[in-house]
Design a protein around this motif. Structure first.
Motif, PDB file in Angstrom:
ATOM      1  N   GLY A  16      42.845  32.892  66.210  1.00 50.73           N
ATOM      2  CA  GLY A  16      42.002  34.054  65.979  1.00 50.73           C
ATOM      3  C   GLY A  16      41.490  34.139  64.560  1.00 50.73           C
ATOM      4  O   GLY A  16      41.708  33.232  63.738  1.00 50.73           O
ATOM      5  N   SER A  17      40.817  35.243  64.270  1.00 48.44           N
ATOM      6  CA  SER A  17      40.189  35.444  62.958  1.00 48.44           C
ATOM      7  C   SER A  17      40.525  36.811  62.406  1.00 48.44           C
ATOM      8  O   SER A  17      40.782  37.763  63.157  1.00 48.44           O
ATOM      9  CB  SER A  17      38.668  35.319  63.067  1.00 48.44           C
ATOM     10  OG  SER A  17      38.274  34.036  63.504  1.00 48.44           O
ATOM     11  N   LEU A  18      40.532  36.892  61.097  1.00 47.38           N
ATOM     12  CA  LEU A  18      40.647  38.152  60.378  1.00 47.38           C
ATOM     13  C   LEU A  18      39.762  38.085  59.151  1.00 47.38           C
ATOM     14  O   LEU A  18      39.517  36.996  58.615  1.00 47.38           O
ATOM     15  CB  LEU A  18      42.093  38.416  59.933  1.00 47.38           C
ATOM     16  CG  LEU A  18      43.106  38.926  60.949  1.00 47.38           C
ATOM     17  CD1 LEU A  18      44.489  38.995  60.321  1.00 47.38           C
ATOM     18  CD2 LEU A  18      42.702  40.283  61.501  1.00 47.38           C
ATOM     19  N   ARG A  19      39.323  39.255  58.699  1.00 48.46           N
ATOM     20  CA  ARG A  19      38.571  39.319  57.459  1.00 48.46           C
ATOM     21  C   ARG A  19      39.269  40.287  56.516  1.00 48.46           C
ATOM     22  O   ARG A  19      39.380  41.483  56.821  1.00 48.46           O
ATOM     23  CB  ARG A  19      37.139  39.786  57.695  1.00 48.46           C
ATOM     24  CG  ARG A  19      36.242  39.684  56.462  1.00 48.46           C
ATOM     25  CD  ARG A  19      34.936  40.407  56.684  1.00 48.46           C
ATOM     26  NE  ARG A  19      33.919  40.028  55.715  1.00 48.46           N
ATOM     27  CZ  ARG A  19      32.890  40.802  55.385  1.00 48.46           C
ATOM     28  NH1 ARG A  19      32.751  41.996  55.935  1.00 48.46           N
ATOM     29  NH2 ARG A  19      31.999  40.371  54.501  1.00 48.46           N
ATOM     30  N   LEU A  20      39.735  39.787  55.411  1.00 44.79           N
ATOM     31  CA  LEU A  20      40.379  40.621  54.409  1.00 44.79           C
ATOM     32  C   LEU A  20      39.353  41.111  53.401  1.00 44.79           C
ATOM     33  O   LEU A  20      38.403  40.392  53.075  1.00 44.79           O
ATOM     34  CB  LEU A  20      41.476  39.853  53.688  1.00 44.79           C
ATOM     35  CG  LEU A  20      42.569  39.221  54.539  1.00 44.79           C
ATOM     36  CD1 LEU A  20      43.632  38.588  53.646  1.00 44.79           C
ATOM     37  CD2 LEU A  20      43.192  40.222  55.483  1.00 44.79           C
ATOM     38  N   SER A  21      39.572  42.320  52.911  1.00 42.08           N
ATOM     39  CA  SER A  21      38.728  42.878  51.862  1.00 42.08           C
ATOM     40  C   SER A  21      39.600  43.306  50.699  1.00 42.08           C
ATOM     41  O   SER A  21      40.766  43.664  50.876  1.00 42.08           O
ATOM     42  CB  SER A  21      37.948  44.090  52.382  1.00 42.08           C
ATOM     43  OG  SER A  21      37.092  43.744  53.446  1.00 42.08           O
ATOM     44  N   CYS A  22      39.012  43.283  49.513  1.00 39.94           N
ATOM     45  CA  CYS A  22      39.707  43.740  48.313  1.00 39.94           C
ATOM     46  C   CYS A  22      38.703  44.545  47.504  1.00 39.94           C
ATOM     47  O   CYS A  22      37.725  44.001  46.994  1.00 39.94           O
ATOM     48  CB  CYS A  22      40.218  42.553  47.507  1.00 39.94           C
ATOM     49  SG  CYS A  22      40.882  42.977  45.886  1.00 39.94           S
ATOM     50  N   ALA A  23      38.954  45.857  47.421  1.00 37.18           N
ATOM     51  CA  ALA A  23      38.043  46.745  46.710  1.00 37.18           C
ATOM     52  C   ALA A  23      38.569  47.017  45.306  1.00 37.18           C
ATOM     53  O   ALA A  23      39.740  47.393  45.136  1.00 37.18           O
ATOM     54  CB  ALA A  23      37.887  48.052  47.468  1.00 37.18           C
ATOM     55  N   ALA A  24      37.696  46.848  44.333  1.00 37.38           N
ATOM     56  CA  ALA A  24      38.061  47.115  42.945  1.00 37.38           C
ATOM     57  C   ALA A  24      37.602  48.515  42.562  1.00 37.38           C
ATOM     58  O   ALA A  24      36.499  48.926  42.920  1.00 37.38           O
ATOM     59  CB  ALA A  24      37.422  46.090  42.023  1.00 37.38           C
ATOM     60  N   SER A  25      38.439  49.229  41.854  1.00 39.84           N
ATOM     61  CA  SER A  25      38.076  50.571  41.385  1.00 39.84           C
ATOM     62  C   SER A  25      38.661  50.794  40.000  1.00 39.84           C
ATOM     63  O   SER A  25      39.460  49.993  39.502  1.00 39.84           O
ATOM     64  CB  SER A  25      38.580  51.639  42.357  1.00 39.84           C
ATOM     65  OG  SER A  25      39.994  51.615  42.425  1.00 39.84           O
ATOM     66  N   GLY A  26      38.270  51.896  39.404  1.00 36.70           N
ATOM     67  CA  GLY A  26      38.719  52.191  38.052  1.00 36.70           C
ATOM     68  C   GLY A  26      37.612  51.913  37.060  1.00 36.70           C
ATOM     69  O   GLY A  26      36.438  52.030  37.380  1.00 36.70           O
ATOM     70  N   ARG A  27      37.964  51.499  35.888  1.00 37.91           N
ATOM     71  CA  ARG A  27      36.947  51.262  34.861  1.00 37.91           C
ATOM     72  C   ARG A  27      36.145  50.013  35.185  1.00 37.91           C
ATOM     73  O   ARG A  27      36.591  49.129  35.927  1.00 37.91           O
ATOM     74  CB  ARG A  27      37.612  51.101  33.492  1.00 37.91           C
ATOM     75  CG  ARG A  27      38.468  49.863  33.369  1.00 37.91           C
ATOM     76  CD  ARG A  27      38.887  49.661  31.922  1.00 37.91           C
ATOM     77  NE  ARG A  27      39.737  48.480  31.783  1.00 37.91           N
ATOM     78  CZ  ARG A  27      39.284  47.243  31.687  1.00 37.91           C
ATOM     79  NH1 ARG A  27      37.981  47.015  31.715  1.00 37.91           N
ATOM     80  NH2 ARG A  27      40.120  46.225  31.540  1.00 37.91           N
ATOM     81  N   THR A  28      34.959  49.977  34.653  1.00 40.82           N
ATOM     82  CA  THR A  28      34.121  48.796  34.825  1.00 40.82           C
ATOM     83  C   THR A  28      34.776  47.615  34.120  1.00 40.82           C
ATOM     84  O   THR A  28      35.230  47.744  32.981  1.00 40.82           O
ATOM     85  CB  THR A  28      32.731  49.047  34.241  1.00 40.82           C
ATOM     86  OG1 THR A  28      32.139  50.177  34.904  1.00 40.82           O
ATOM     87  CG2 THR A  28      31.847  47.836  34.443  1.00 40.82           C
ATOM     88  N   PHE A  29      34.820  46.491  34.790  1.00 40.84           N
ATOM     89  CA  PHE A  29      35.412  45.325  34.162  1.00 40.84           C
ATOM     90  C   PHE A  29      34.608  44.086  34.528  1.00 40.84           C
ATOM     91  O   PHE A  29      33.871  44.058  35.507  1.00 40.84           O
ATOM     92  CB  PHE A  29      36.886  45.146  34.583  1.00 40.84           C
ATOM     93  CG  PHE A  29      37.084  44.731  36.020  1.00 40.84           C
ATOM     94  CD1 PHE A  29      36.927  45.637  37.049  1.00 40.84           C
ATOM     95  CD2 PHE A  29      37.445  43.433  36.340  1.00 40.84           C
ATOM     96  CE1 PHE A  29      37.104  45.270  38.369  1.00 40.84           C
ATOM     97  CE2 PHE A  29      37.636  43.054  37.658  1.00 40.84           C
ATOM     98  CZ  PHE A  29      37.461  43.975  38.674  1.00 40.84           C
ATOM     99  N   SER A  30      34.778  43.082  33.715  1.00 37.25           N
ATOM    100  CA  SER A  30      34.072  41.827  33.926  1.00 37.25           C
ATOM    101  C   SER A  30      34.935  40.926  34.792  1.00 37.25           C
ATOM    102  O   SER A  30      35.927  40.373  34.329  1.00 37.25           O
ATOM    103  CB  SER A  30      33.786  41.149  32.589  1.00 37.25           C
ATOM    104  OG  SER A  30      33.262  39.846  32.798  1.00 37.25           O
ATOM    105  N   SER A  31      34.576  40.804  36.054  1.00 36.20           N
ATOM    106  CA  SER A  31      35.380  39.983  36.963  1.00 36.20           C
ATOM    107  C   SER A  31      34.880  38.540  36.895  1.00 36.20           C
ATOM    108  O   SER A  31      34.118  38.100  37.745  1.00 36.20           O
ATOM    109  CB  SER A  31      35.291  40.529  38.377  1.00 36.20           C
ATOM    110  OG  SER A  31      33.940  40.598  38.791  1.00 36.20           O
ATOM    111  N   TYR A  32      35.319  37.836  35.872  1.00 34.34           N
ATOM    112  CA  TYR A  32      34.886  36.452  35.703  1.00 34.34           C
ATOM    113  C   TYR A  32      35.262  35.603  36.908  1.00 34.34           C
ATOM    114  O   TYR A  32      34.504  34.739  37.328  1.00 34.34           O
ATOM    115  CB  TYR A  32      35.508  35.873  34.437  1.00 34.34           C
ATOM    116  CG  TYR A  32      35.128  34.439  34.188  1.00 34.34           C
ATOM    117  CD1 TYR A  32      36.009  33.409  34.510  1.00 34.34           C
ATOM    118  CD2 TYR A  32      33.886  34.105  33.675  1.00 34.34           C
ATOM    119  CE1 TYR A  32      35.663  32.085  34.303  1.00 34.34           C
ATOM    120  CE2 TYR A  32      33.524  32.787  33.466  1.00 34.34           C
ATOM    121  CZ  TYR A  32      34.416  31.786  33.779  1.00 34.34           C
ATOM    122  OH  TYR A  32      34.061  30.487  33.584  1.00 34.34           O
TER     123      TYR A  32
END
Length: 127
Positions: A16-32
């Motif tokens: 089967g399949s799954l889709r994971l999500s990861c939500a970032a919150s808080g201060r603005t940051f540089s996600s290199y």
């Protein structure tokens, strides 16, 4: 402060399949770079995938089955992991992580490059 919150885990049958999500919150940051790791019971945390400057890298065990991507809708960063053809050995707690600065390449695979980590989401694959 930056918070990462994973979602989308669950119980799925092998194949089967799954889709994971990861939500970032808080201060603005540089996600290199942003990545996914996993930890199975009794095992060490292991690298799954990373997206860095648009390039993607995968662990050999998931190559061809998993896909990492990220979105920036409304200035909010969300990291995704599409998991297909799941196997029982994919069972683990999956964690997302974010790095604000560039590091040497190997650090993205060991986890040392990352500044922020989520709490994890459980993925269970039944045979």
């Amino acid at each position: 402060q930056v918070q990462l919150v994973e979602s989308g885990g669950g119980l799925v049958q092998a194949g089967g399949s799954l889709r994971l999500s990861c939500a970032a919150s808080g201060r603005t940051f540089s996600s290199y770079a942003m990545g996914w790791f996993r930890q199975a019971p009794g095992k060490e945390r292991e690298f799954v995938a990373v997206i860095r400057s648009g390039a993607t890298y995968y662990a050999d065990s998931v190559k061809g089955r998993f896909g990492i991507s990220r979105g920036n809708a409304n200035a909010k960063i969300t990291l995704y992991l599409q998991m297909n053809s799941l196997k029982p050995e994919d069972t683990a707690v999956y964690y997302c992580a974010a790095a604000e600065r560039p590091h040497s390449g190997s650090m993205y695979f060991t986890g040392a490059a990352y500044d922020y980590w989520g709490q994890g989401t459980q993925v269970t694959v039944s045979s």
